[in-house]
Design an enzyme around this catalytic site. Structure first.
Site, PDB file in Angstrom:
ATOM      1  N   LYS A 132      17.065  20.759 -11.851  1.00  0.00           N
ATOM      2  CA  LYS A 132      16.340  19.514 -12.107  1.00  0.00           C
ATOM      3  C   LYS A 132      17.176  18.484 -12.857  1.00  0.00           C
ATOM      4  O   LYS A 132      17.906  18.799 -13.775  1.00  0.00           O
ATOM      5  CB  LYS A 132      15.083  19.784 -12.947  1.00  0.00           C
ATOM      6  CG  LYS A 132      14.020  20.596 -12.244  1.00  0.00           C
ATOM      7  CD  LYS A 132      13.291  19.844 -11.141  1.00  0.00           C
ATOM      8  CE  LYS A 132      12.375  18.774 -11.669  1.00  0.00           C
ATOM      9  NZ  LYS A 132      11.229  19.344 -12.406  1.00  0.00           N
TER      10      LYS A 132
ATOM     11  N   SER B  62      15.844  20.222 -17.139  1.00  0.00           N
ATOM     12  CA  SER B  62      14.637  21.007 -17.356  1.00  0.00           C
ATOM     13  C   SER B  62      15.021  22.260 -18.130  1.00  0.00           C
ATOM     14  O   SER B  62      16.101  22.812 -17.924  1.00  0.00           O
ATOM     15  CB  SER B  62      14.030  21.372 -16.002  1.00  0.00           C
ATOM     16  OG  SER B  62      13.252  22.547 -16.117  1.00  0.00           O
TER      17      SER B  62
ATOM     18  N   HIS C 122       0.836  -1.225   0.000  1.00  0.00           N
ATOM     19  CA  HIS C 122       0.000   0.000   0.000  1.00  0.00           C
ATOM     20  C   HIS C 122       0.861   1.262   0.000  1.00  0.00           C
ATOM     21  O   HIS C 122       0.427   2.293   0.496  1.00  0.00           O
ATOM     22  CB  HIS C 122      -0.963   0.029   1.199  1.00  0.00           C
ATOM     23  CG  HIS C 122      -1.658  -1.270   1.433  1.00  0.00           C
ATOM     24  ND1 HIS C 122      -2.850  -1.601   0.834  1.00  0.00           N
ATOM     25  CD2 HIS C 122      -1.302  -2.348   2.183  1.00  0.00           C
ATOM     26  CE1 HIS C 122      -3.205  -2.819   1.218  1.00  0.00           C
ATOM     27  NE2 HIS C 122      -2.294  -3.303   2.027  1.00  0.00           N
TER      28      HIS C 122
ATOM     29  N   GLU D 136      10.031   7.660 -17.134  1.00  0.00           N
ATOM     30  CA  GLU D 136       8.702   8.192 -17.460  1.00  0.00           C
ATOM     31  C   GLU D 136       8.280   7.767 -18.867  1.00  0.00           C
ATOM     32  O   GLU D 136       7.109   7.470 -19.114  1.00  0.00           O
ATOM     33  CB  GLU D 136       8.705   9.706 -17.335  1.00  0.00           C
ATOM     34  CG  GLU D 136       8.871  10.164 -15.894  1.00  0.00           C
ATOM     35  CD  GLU D 136       9.212  11.641 -15.821  1.00  0.00           C
ATOM     36  OE1 GLU D 136       8.316  12.459 -16.006  1.00  0.00           O
ATOM     37  OE2 GLU D 136      10.393  11.967 -15.583  1.00  0.00           O
TER      38      GLU D 136
END
Ligand code: ARG
Length: 464
Positions: free
Chosen positions: A280, A274, A153, A287
């Site tokens: 970043k 980025s 969970h 992804e």
């Protein structure tokens, strides 16, 4: 392809809609191999002379070279790779070329080409998956001393070895590898000699075709043979599940590389920056893997929908079978290449792993197990351990530091040896079953996986 029955040419829009050369040119090698086998069978059946066979074969080799060198302009007018090859052959060698298509149809031809293609690419993918598993096993061995929380969970549940977590993905990938080998086996059936749909009228030796093209089996029904694309669905199913697994792995890596977890650092070689935020470093590879599941699983559903409700036998709908297969294979090979580097270079932070194990009362089950081993019924032990968690929490301490007197108030069976039972090492070592996270078991699994990978390249599974 237009015979003498047409009095005018196809409209422009229809020509564009109808042509598959834009994508099926990828099958040129398979197509030419199929034609070389076919002309040999034609000669054996007495339909072309030995001299014609030799000219056709040499012509096909020349066409292949021209395509390889980018010298042949492939034409939309000629619809597909089959007609482009045949037209060029005839232009090169003259009338003998016009005999090549004797007793053959593009229907059995395209089924043959795609099966050869799926066979090859499925085994190539299976091999690449093997390399990725090997990389995971390598990293598992290196990180054998690092423990992390396992989650259920997405809440911290129990300590496990990081290696155990990595090898969970090795297990998934092993199944993926088997599925691709299986898909190659499903493609490994020769449909050539099925004609347009009814079979061959010139006594062609299908066994010779099978043998020459390296198929294990022959198709046994011409109607099915020209319209069956189950093997492509099997391939796309294997592809979809592989992507599902890569996306799950990606999600773990994305979480782990966030500042909140800070457990893993992806190498610069597989990260992006980025355009706005200079600090970043984004896990774009992960992804993209996560994102591409939609695309590849979509290909599976797309092909299933194309096949649904098709009357026997060949229908032009089936031209839609190729792009999903090509795109799924390209997507996978691209991802696997990146993931191999990603796995080989990702850095794990052992201090951070230790910190993540603290403060989540992960020893609670060990407290319960301690009592259970002393004969206390598990439900009572579970209750006492839960109360210990509550006490530790309200005192702002850990289960290991909660005084023994407090434990004793909860249950008389608690004793001084409790401390030892609550160590991380103890919690890991007592999961000593096949498939458990005990270090010796995980090491055994590393050995087992190495053994499996050491076996020679997987061949297509035989069935039927
Ligand atoms: N380009 C076609 C395909 O991909 C080849 C078979 C065409 N057959 C036909 N009878 N029109 O399926």
């Amino acid at each position: 392809m237009r015979s003498g029955r047409f009095s005018k040419s196809m409209g422009d829009a229809m020509r564009r809609l109808n042509a598959s050369i834009g994508f099926d040119q990828r099958l040129y090698c398979e197509d030419i191999a199929g034609s070389i086998a076919w002309v040999e069978a034609l000669e054996r059946a007495g339909m072309v002379s030995a001299e014609e066979r030799d000219r056709i074969r040499a012509g096909l080799v020349a066409v292949r070279r021209e395509i390889e060198e980018g010298e042949l302009a492939l034409s939309e007018e000629l619809e597909d790779i089959h007609m482009n090859v045949e037209a060029r052959l005839t232009a090169l060698i003259g009338p003998a070329g016009a005999k090549l298509h004797t007793g053959r149809s593009r229907n059995d031809q395209v089924a043959t080409d795609l099966r050869l293609h799926v066979k090859t690419v499925a085994l190539e993918i299976a091999e690449r998956i093997g390399s990725l598993i090997a990389a995971l096993v390598e990293r598992a061995e290196e990180s054998i001393d690092i423990a992390i929380p396992a989650y259920t969970h997405l809440q911290r549940a129990q300590p496990v070895l990081l290696a155990h977590h990595l090898l969970a993905y090795a297990e998934m990938l092993l199944r993926d590898r088997d599925r691709f080998v299986w898909a190659a086996g499903q493609a490994d059936v020769c449909p050539l000699g099925s004609g347009a749909c009814a079979g061959n009228q010139f006594g062609i030796d299908r066994e010779l075709l099978r043998e020459t093209l390296g198929f294990s089996r022959l198709s046994h029904n011409s109607l099915d043979a020209v319209s069956d694309r189950d093997f492509a669905c099997d391939f796309l199913h294997a592809a979809s599940l592989l992507l599902v697994h890569l996306s799950r792995f990606s999600e773990d890596l994305i979480l782990w590389s966030s500042s909140e977890f800070a457990l893993a650092k992806l190498d610069d070689a597989v990260s992006s920056g980025s355009s706005m935020l200079p600090q970043k470093k984004n896990p774009d590879a992960c992804e993209l893997a996560r994102g591409k599941v939609g695309r590849v699983a979509g290909h599976l559903l797309g092909l299933l929908m194309t096949l649904k409700g098709l009357p026997l036998s060949y229908n032009k709908d089936l031209q839609e079978d190729k792009e999903p297969v090509f795109d799924a294979a390209d997507t996978i090979l691209q991802l696997l290449a990146v993931f191999e580097t990603l796995v080989a270079t990702v850095q794990f932070d052992a201090d951070r792993a230790r910190a993540l194990l603290e403060g989540g009362f992960l020893e609670a089950i060990s407290v319960a197990d301690y009592l259970t081993r002393k004969g206390v019924p598990f439900r009572d032990a579970h209750r006492a351990a839960g109360e210990a968690v509550r006490r530790a929490e309200s005192r702002g301490t850990t289960l290991a530091d909660l005084p023994l007197e407090e434990y004793r108030e909860l249950h008389p069976e608690f004793d001084a040896d409790l401390r030892e039972a609550l160590t991380l090492r103890g919690a890991l070592e007592d999961k000593d079953v096949v498939g458990g996270t005990a270090p010796r078991r995980v090491k055994e699994e590393i050995g087992r996986l190495r053994g499996l990978l050491g076996k020679e390249r997987p061949g297509p599974a035989r069935s039927g």
